[in-house]
Design a protein around this motif. Structure first.
Motif, PDB file in Angstrom:
ATOM      1  N   LEU A  61      17.131  15.338  -7.127  1.00 56.60           N
ATOM      2  CA  LEU A  61      17.866  14.076  -7.199  1.00 56.60           C
ATOM      3  C   LEU A  61      17.536  13.326  -8.483  1.00 56.60           C
ATOM      4  O   LEU A  61      18.432  12.819  -9.178  1.00 56.60           O
ATOM      5  N   LEU A  62      16.255  13.264  -8.829  1.00 54.48           N
ATOM      6  CA  LEU A  62      15.841  12.543 -10.035  1.00 54.48           C
ATOM      7  C   LEU A  62      16.421  13.181 -11.288  1.00 54.48           C
ATOM      8  O   LEU A  62      16.814  12.478 -12.235  1.00 54.48           O
ATOM      9  N   ASN A  63      16.509  14.495 -11.306  1.00 62.41           N
ATOM     10  CA  ASN A  63      17.089  15.182 -12.469  1.00 62.41           C
ATOM     11  C   ASN A  63      18.547  14.788 -12.682  1.00 62.41           C
ATOM     12  O   ASN A  63      19.022  14.693 -13.822  1.00 62.41           O
ATOM     13  N   LYS A  64      19.271  14.571 -11.588  1.00 61.13           N
ATOM     14  CA  LYS A  64      20.677  14.159 -11.692  1.00 61.13           C
ATOM     15  C   LYS A  64      20.807  12.677 -12.071  1.00 61.13           C
ATOM     16  O   LYS A  64      21.812  12.276 -12.651  1.00 61.13           O
ATOM     17  N   MET A  65      19.793  11.880 -11.722  1.00 61.62           N
ATOM     18  CA  MET A  65      19.838  10.450 -12.022  1.00 61.62           C
ATOM     19  C   MET A  65      19.480  10.155 -13.475  1.00 61.62           C
ATOM     20  O   MET A  65      20.055   9.237 -14.077  1.00 61.62           O
ATOM     21  N   ARG A  66      18.556  10.904 -14.022  1.00 62.48           N
ATOM     22  CA  ARG A  66      18.052  10.606 -15.363  1.00 62.48           C
ATOM     23  C   ARG A  66      19.155  10.731 -16.413  1.00 62.48           C
ATOM     24  O   ARG A  66      19.959  11.642 -16.389  1.00 62.48           O
ATOM     25  N   ASP A  76       0.827  -1.216   0.000  1.00 62.95           N
ATOM     26  CA  ASP A  76       0.000   0.000   0.000  1.00 62.95           C
ATOM     27  C   ASP A  76       0.857   1.261   0.000  1.00 62.95           C
ATOM     28  O   ASP A  76       0.454   2.303  -0.521  1.00 62.95           O
ATOM     29  N   SER A  77       2.042   1.155   0.595  1.00 61.75           N
ATOM     30  CA  SER A  77       2.919   2.324   0.675  1.00 61.75           C
ATOM     31  C   SER A  77       3.359   2.807  -0.695  1.00 61.75           C
ATOM     32  O   SER A  77       3.728   3.968  -0.865  1.00 61.75           O
ATOM     33  N   TYR A  78       3.313   1.924  -1.693  1.00 66.03           N
ATOM     34  CA  TYR A  78       3.821   2.271  -3.010  1.00 66.03           C
ATOM     35  C   TYR A  78       2.720   2.410  -4.052  1.00 66.03           C
ATOM     36  O   TYR A  78       2.974   2.854  -5.166  1.00 66.03           O
ATOM     37  N   LYS A  79       1.496   2.039  -3.681  1.00 67.61           N
ATOM     38  CA  LYS A  79       0.388   2.161  -4.622  1.00 67.61           C
ATOM     39  C   LYS A  79      -0.208   3.561  -4.609  1.00 67.61           C
ATOM     40  O   LYS A  79      -0.757   4.016  -5.605  1.00 67.61           O
ATOM     41  N   ASN A  80      -0.108   4.236  -3.478  1.00 78.44           N
ATOM     42  CA  ASN A  80      -0.654   5.586  -3.371  1.00 78.44           C
ATOM     43  C   ASN A  80       0.231   6.580  -4.111  1.00 78.44           C
ATOM     44  O   ASN A  80       1.449   6.475  -4.106  1.00 78.44           O
ATOM     45  N   THR A  81      -0.405   7.544  -4.752  1.00 83.18           N
ATOM     46  CA  THR A  81       0.333   8.564  -5.494  1.00 83.18           C
ATOM     47  C   THR A  81       0.602   9.766  -4.598  1.00 83.18           C
ATOM     48  O   THR A  81      -0.300  10.277  -3.942  1.00 83.18           O
ATOM     49  N   HIS A  82       1.854  10.189  -4.556  1.00 81.35           N
ATOM     50  CA  HIS A  82       2.242  11.364  -3.785  1.00 81.35           C
ATOM     51  C   HIS A  82       2.968  12.323  -4.720  1.00 81.35           C
ATOM     52  O   HIS A  82       3.667  11.914  -5.649  1.00 81.35           O
ATOM     53  N   SER A  83       2.809  13.599  -4.484  1.00 82.59           N
ATOM     54  CA  SER A  83       3.532  14.580  -5.286  1.00 82.59           C
ATOM     55  C   SER A  83       5.020  14.475  -4.987  1.00 82.59           C
ATOM     56  O   SER A  83       5.430  14.138  -3.876  1.00 82.59           O
ATOM     57  N   ILE A  84       5.830  14.742  -5.980  1.00 84.78           N
ATOM     58  CA  ILE A  84       7.285  14.681  -5.835  1.00 84.78           C
ATOM     59  C   ILE A  84       7.762  15.980  -5.206  1.00 84.78           C
ATOM     60  O   ILE A  84       7.506  17.064  -5.733  1.00 84.78           O
ATOM     61  N   VAL A 137      12.666   7.171  -6.547  1.00 90.50           N
ATOM     62  CA  VAL A 137      14.111   6.959  -6.646  1.00 90.50           C
ATOM     63  C   VAL A 137      14.404   5.534  -7.090  1.00 90.50           C
ATOM     64  O   VAL A 137      15.272   5.293  -7.948  1.00 90.50           O
ATOM     65  N   TYR A 138      13.674   4.563  -6.519  1.00 88.99           N
ATOM     66  CA  TYR A 138      13.850   3.174  -6.957  1.00 88.99           C
ATOM     67  C   TYR A 138      13.583   3.038  -8.459  1.00 88.99           C
ATOM     68  O   TYR A 138      14.274   2.290  -9.158  1.00 88.99           O
ATOM     69  N   ASP A 139      12.573   3.738  -8.941  1.00 90.98           N
ATOM     70  CA  ASP A 139      12.235   3.649 -10.366  1.00 90.98           C
ATOM     71  C   ASP A 139      13.403   4.049 -11.253  1.00 90.98           C
ATOM     72  O   ASP A 139      13.586   3.503 -12.352  1.00 90.98           O
ATOM     73  N   GLU A 140      14.203   5.031 -10.814  1.00 91.60           N
ATOM     74  CA  GLU A 140      15.316   5.517 -11.622  1.00 91.60           C
ATOM     75  C   GLU A 140      16.618   4.748 -11.381  1.00 91.60           C
ATOM     76  O   GLU A 140      17.589   4.936 -12.111  1.00 91.60           O
ATOM     77  N   ALA A 141      16.642   3.907 -10.341  1.00 90.74           N
ATOM     78  CA  ALA A 141      17.862   3.149 -10.027  1.00 90.74           C
ATOM     79  C   ALA A 141      18.010   1.958 -10.972  1.00 90.74           C
ATOM     80  O   ALA A 141      17.033   1.443 -11.516  1.00 90.74           O
ATOM     81  N   ASP A 142      19.246   1.516 -11.139  1.00 92.65           N
ATOM     82  CA  ASP A 142      19.525   0.353 -11.989  1.00 92.65           C
ATOM     83  C   ASP A 142      19.915  -0.862 -11.157  1.00 92.65           C
ATOM     84  O   ASP A 142      19.530  -1.991 -11.489  1.00 92.65           O
ATOM     85  N   VAL A 170      22.008  12.172  -0.039  1.00 91.48           N
ATOM     86  CA  VAL A 170      20.765  12.739   0.473  1.00 91.48           C
ATOM     87  C   VAL A 170      20.556  12.177   1.878  1.00 91.48           C
ATOM     88  O   VAL A 170      20.462  10.962   2.064  1.00 91.48           O
ATOM     89  N   GLU A 171      20.500  13.054   2.866  1.00 87.11           N
ATOM     90  CA  GLU A 171      20.392  12.584   4.246  1.00 87.11           C
ATOM     91  C   GLU A 171      19.043  11.948   4.540  1.00 87.11           C
ATOM     92  O   GLU A 171      18.950  10.970   5.274  1.00 87.11           O
ATOM     93  N   TYR A 172      17.977  12.506   3.969  1.00 92.31           N
ATOM     94  CA  TYR A 172      16.655  12.013   4.347  1.00 92.31           C
ATOM     95  C   TYR A 172      15.653  12.221   3.219  1.00 92.31           C
ATOM     96  O   TYR A 172      15.615  13.282   2.595  1.00 92.31           O
ATOM     97  N   LEU A 173      14.860  11.189   2.962  1.00 93.66           N
ATOM     98  CA  LEU A 173      13.701  11.297   2.086  1.00 93.66           C
ATOM     99  C   LEU A 173      12.512  10.675   2.794  1.00 93.66           C
ATOM    100  O   LEU A 173      12.637   9.616   3.424  1.00 93.66           O
ATOM    101  N   ASN A 174      11.386  11.320   2.691  1.00 96.98           N
ATOM    102  CA  ASN A 174      10.154  10.719   3.198  1.00 96.98           C
ATOM    103  C   ASN A 174       9.931   9.386   2.485  1.00 96.98           C
ATOM    104  O   ASN A 174      10.219   9.250   1.295  1.00 96.98           O
ATOM    105  N   ASN A 175       9.403   8.414   3.211  1.00 93.32           N
ATOM    106  CA  ASN A 175       9.211   7.084   2.631  1.00 93.32           C
ATOM    107  C   ASN A 175       8.364   7.122   1.361  1.00 93.32           C
ATOM    108  O   ASN A 175       8.567   6.333   0.438  1.00 93.32           O
ATOM    109  N   SER A 176       7.421   8.051   1.292  1.00 98.74           N
ATOM    110  CA  SER A 176       6.558   8.153   0.115  1.00 98.74           C
ATOM    111  C   SER A 176       7.329   8.567  -1.130  1.00 98.74           C
ATOM    112  O   SER A 176       6.853   8.382  -2.252  1.00 98.74           O
TER     113      SER A 176
END
Length: 375
Positions: free
Chosen positions: A189-194, A174-182, A272-277, A261-267
């Motif tokens: 961080l995502l801009n640097k990963m892409r 359930d933690s990953y099915k809900n949509t949260h704003s970025i 970040v996982y989506d952009e990781a390899d 990155v010291e801290y990211l909210n779990n949501s």
């Protein structure tokens, strides 16, 4: 009549509900799905009750004042038969907590859910005394000692426990099915990963997690593959001394390729996982390593040390990799093998995802536990 479960997380430390994927909440929701009402007790500086939204039945958090004693939490407000009699089943985290003894003296259906396979909570001189006084009693009185890993079960058997069963640990989907704003930190961080290949680590920056091996392996890989467009992303915080040591291992020319990155909210983690390899976890010791569940659920090939969690999650070479040494070349070669082979990453990642869905959701874990209720 609906049956009720009380889960007591006895550690005397206040948790952050939004900061991480708390195991107790996932377990509680899964039991609610099976038709139980569930109360979860967490340590707090004041008594309060918080209702958690679920699809069916009732899930509450009982924030409770506790007494800290030798790294154990004791909760006087619930140590009354009249209070405990409202519950059909009582769960307690860890055999080594005094609440395990106290609850077993007051309730007939107590289940222990044990994770560590080493002395995590007790001072060294207390553990043998505690074991001598209480292991036989807990083994006899507890309905069952559920273990998160095979290592945890072996650890308890060596102490004299016989009433044990390895059930694993689950992931709360359930933690990953809900949509949260970025949020802004995640967006940057995502801009640097892409556009790059990304190696991810999420967890505390502490020696037990062996973060320096991750950095050394990444540096070794980049030195041998100078044209690689790759980043190392480290999400977590720790002591200034150890963090400074880890950062000192990064050559100046690679500093821009290591993203801290010291801290990211779990949501936010799912983005970040989506952009990781690939995901790395070379821990020297783990209780389970919930990040392994998360990374595998998101279809990421994992390179991990042989520790609790990886021992039951990963089939080496099939749905991930286990490297049972700290040889930097071995870890670096596995990074190269995965980053340079898209088909291999996809195949390993798909098998990793299927492993979690088929065996390690909380719905699957609590079915094993409920079977023990019936027996």
């Amino acid at each position: 009549m609906t049956k009720k479960i009380l889960y007591v997380r006895s550690g005397p430390y206040k948790v952050n509900l939004s900061g991480y994927n708390l195991q107790e909440l996932g377990l509680g929701k899964a039991f609610c799905n099976l038709g139980y009402d569930v109360d979860i007790l967490y340590y707090s500086d004041k008594n309060d009750v918080q209702l958690i939204k679920t699809q069916k039945n009732t899930l509450r958090i009982l924030w409770s004042k506790g007494i800290k004693l030798f790294r154990s939490g004791i909760y006087p407000t619930i140590l009354k038969r009249k209070f405990l009699d409202q519950y059909d089943y009582v769960f307690i985290s860890e055999y080594s907590q005094l609440m395990a003894v106290l609850l077993n003296r007051l309730h007939d259906n107590v289940y222990v859910y044990n994770g560590p396979y080493y002395n995590l909570f007790k001072l060294k001189f207390i553990e043998p005394l505690y074991d001598k006084l209480f292991v036989k009693f807990l083994n006899k009185s507890s309905k069952k000692i559920f273990c998160k890993t095979a290592m945890a079960e072996s650890y308890l058997k060596n102490k004299g426990f016989t009433n044990t069963k390895t059930v694993g640990t689950g992931i709360d989907l359930d933690s990953y099915k809900n949509t949260h704003s970025i949020d802004e930190i995640t967006r940057k961080l995502l801009n640097k990963m892409r556009g790059n290949k990304n190696i991810l680590y999420v967890g505390s920056i502490i020696p037990r997690k062996n973060v320096e091996l991750i950095i050394k392996s990444f540096v070794n890989y980049r030195e041998k593959n100078s044209d690689s467009k790759s980043n190392l992303i480290i999400i977590g915080k720790g002591s200034k001394k150890y963090t400074t040591h880890c950062k000192s291992l990064i050559p100046k020319e690679l500093e821009s390729s290591v993203l801290w990155v010291e801290y990211l909210n779990n949501s936010q983690l799912k983005y970040v996982y989506d952009e990781a390899d690939i995901f790395m976890l070379p821990s020297k010791q783990e209780i389970f390593g919930m990040v392994l569940l998360e990374a595998m659920y998101f279809g990421k090939p994992v390179i991990a040390s042989l520790s609790a969690g990886s021992d039951i999650l990963i089939e080496d070479g099939n749905n991930g990799y286990i490297i049972n040494d700290e040889n930097v070349d071995n870890w670096s070669k596995k990074i190269e093998e995965l980053l340079e082979n898209d088909n291999l990453r996809e195949s390993i990642g798909e098998k990793a995802h299927n492993t979690i869905i088929e065996k390690f959701t909380w719905d699957k874990i609590v079915l094993k536990m409920e079977k023990e209720f019936r027996e």
